[in-house]
Design an enzyme around this catalytic site. Sequence first.
Site, short mmCIF file in Angstrom:
data_model
loop_
_atom_site.label_atom_id
_atom_site.label_comp_id
_atom_site.label_asym_id
_atom_site.label_seq_id
_atom_site.Cartn_x
_atom_site.Cartn_y
_atom_site.Cartn_z
N HIS A 21 -7.55 -5.98 -0.22
CA HIS A 21 -6.23 -4.85 -0.17
C HIS A 21 -5.14 -5.73 0.68
O HIS A 21 -4.01 -5.00 0.85
CB HIS A 21 -6.70 -3.79 0.71
CG HIS A 21 -5.58 -2.54 0.61
ND1 HIS A 21 -5.05 -2.05 -0.76
CD2 HIS A 21 -4.88 -1.91 1.28
CE1 HIS A 21 -4.24 -1.14 -0.74
NE2 HIS A 21 -3.91 -1.24 0.80
N ASP A 49 -9.81 -5.26 -4.53
CA ASP A 49 -8.97 -4.31 -3.84
C ASP A 49 -9.91 -2.99 -4.05
O ASP A 49 -9.94 -2.66 -5.10
CB ASP A 49 -7.52 -4.11 -4.14
CG ASP A 49 -6.82 -3.20 -3.29
OD1 ASP A 49 -7.14 -2.25 -2.63
OD2 ASP A 49 -5.57 -3.26 -3.28
N SER A 75 0.77 -1.22 -0.06
CA SER A 75 -0.05 -0.03 -0.04
C SER A 75 0.94 1.13 0.14
O SER A 75 1.53 1.45 -0.88
CB SER A 75 -0.89 0.03 1.23
OG SER A 75 -1.96 0.81 1.03
N PHE A 123 -10.94 2.83 8.09
CA PHE A 123 -10.02 2.76 6.97
C PHE A 123 -9.62 1.16 7.14
O PHE A 123 -9.50 0.69 6.03
CB PHE A 123 -8.71 3.43 7.40
CG PHE A 123 -7.75 2.98 6.47
CD1 PHE A 123 -7.67 3.28 5.14
CD2 PHE A 123 -6.47 2.62 6.78
CE1 PHE A 123 -6.72 3.26 4.03
CE2 PHE A 123 -5.35 2.31 5.85
CZ PHE A 123 -5.50 2.72 4.67
#
Length: 253
Positions: free
Chosen positions: A234, A206, A80, A142
């Site tokens: 992700h 993702d 990421s 998140f």
Amino acid sequence: MNLHVERTGQGANLVLLHGWGLHSGVWTEVLPALSARYQVHAIDLPGHGLSAAASVGTLDEAVDSIAALVPGRSHICGWSLGGLVAQRLAQLHPGKVHSLVLASTSPCFMQRTDWPEAMRASTLDEFATGLHCDREATLVSFVRLNALNGAHGREAIRALTARLFERGAPSEAALRATLEWLRETDLRAQAAQLPRRTLVLHGARDALAPVAAGEWLAANIPGAAIQQWPDAAHIPFFTHREPFVGALESFLG
């Protein structure tokens, strides 16, 4: 800038770089297998985890500080935001990088007129607003996005949420500064400079770094290979641990 790094194992040097809002503890599940074959250097990014006191600065300043901790000709695995850092590390300090593994990442995290394979600017704006209103709740939300639509999502959300604040929450200032790295950085023009020994790892589901971004990296880095998991979101290093480690070991040797 004093950064925290944990070193375990023996063998070729493997550097692990985590994502936004988290810390190097995200690698816990894959660390035993990796440290059995490599000397692993798990770094907390500036302002995150046990590097909370480190000045964040610009992306390039952070990369320079990270490079000081990286042995020459290391394998670099960035996930990421850590994948963005890894790309810039390979560009600014090529002697430090023998091979590159880019997991669930992108050369450009925010949409541009010629780049739809990214997050909308409004999504990043929502994160920024949330940090001011309720930093911890924003980080928890998140984490949920990391697992959205992917296999083993509930397990991943529980584990990563529990781990989120183990090393303390990053400051609002640090989170805002690194969010700006995601907003402003566009490394597409430099992709051809990345090492030919590059492996792209991506989940087809993702929601934060669309798989099209990973496919673009694989197509635009000369010699790069790509491994996709159709049911991963992700965080494939958590939800698809054995295939993830197997892909790394097969590629790195």
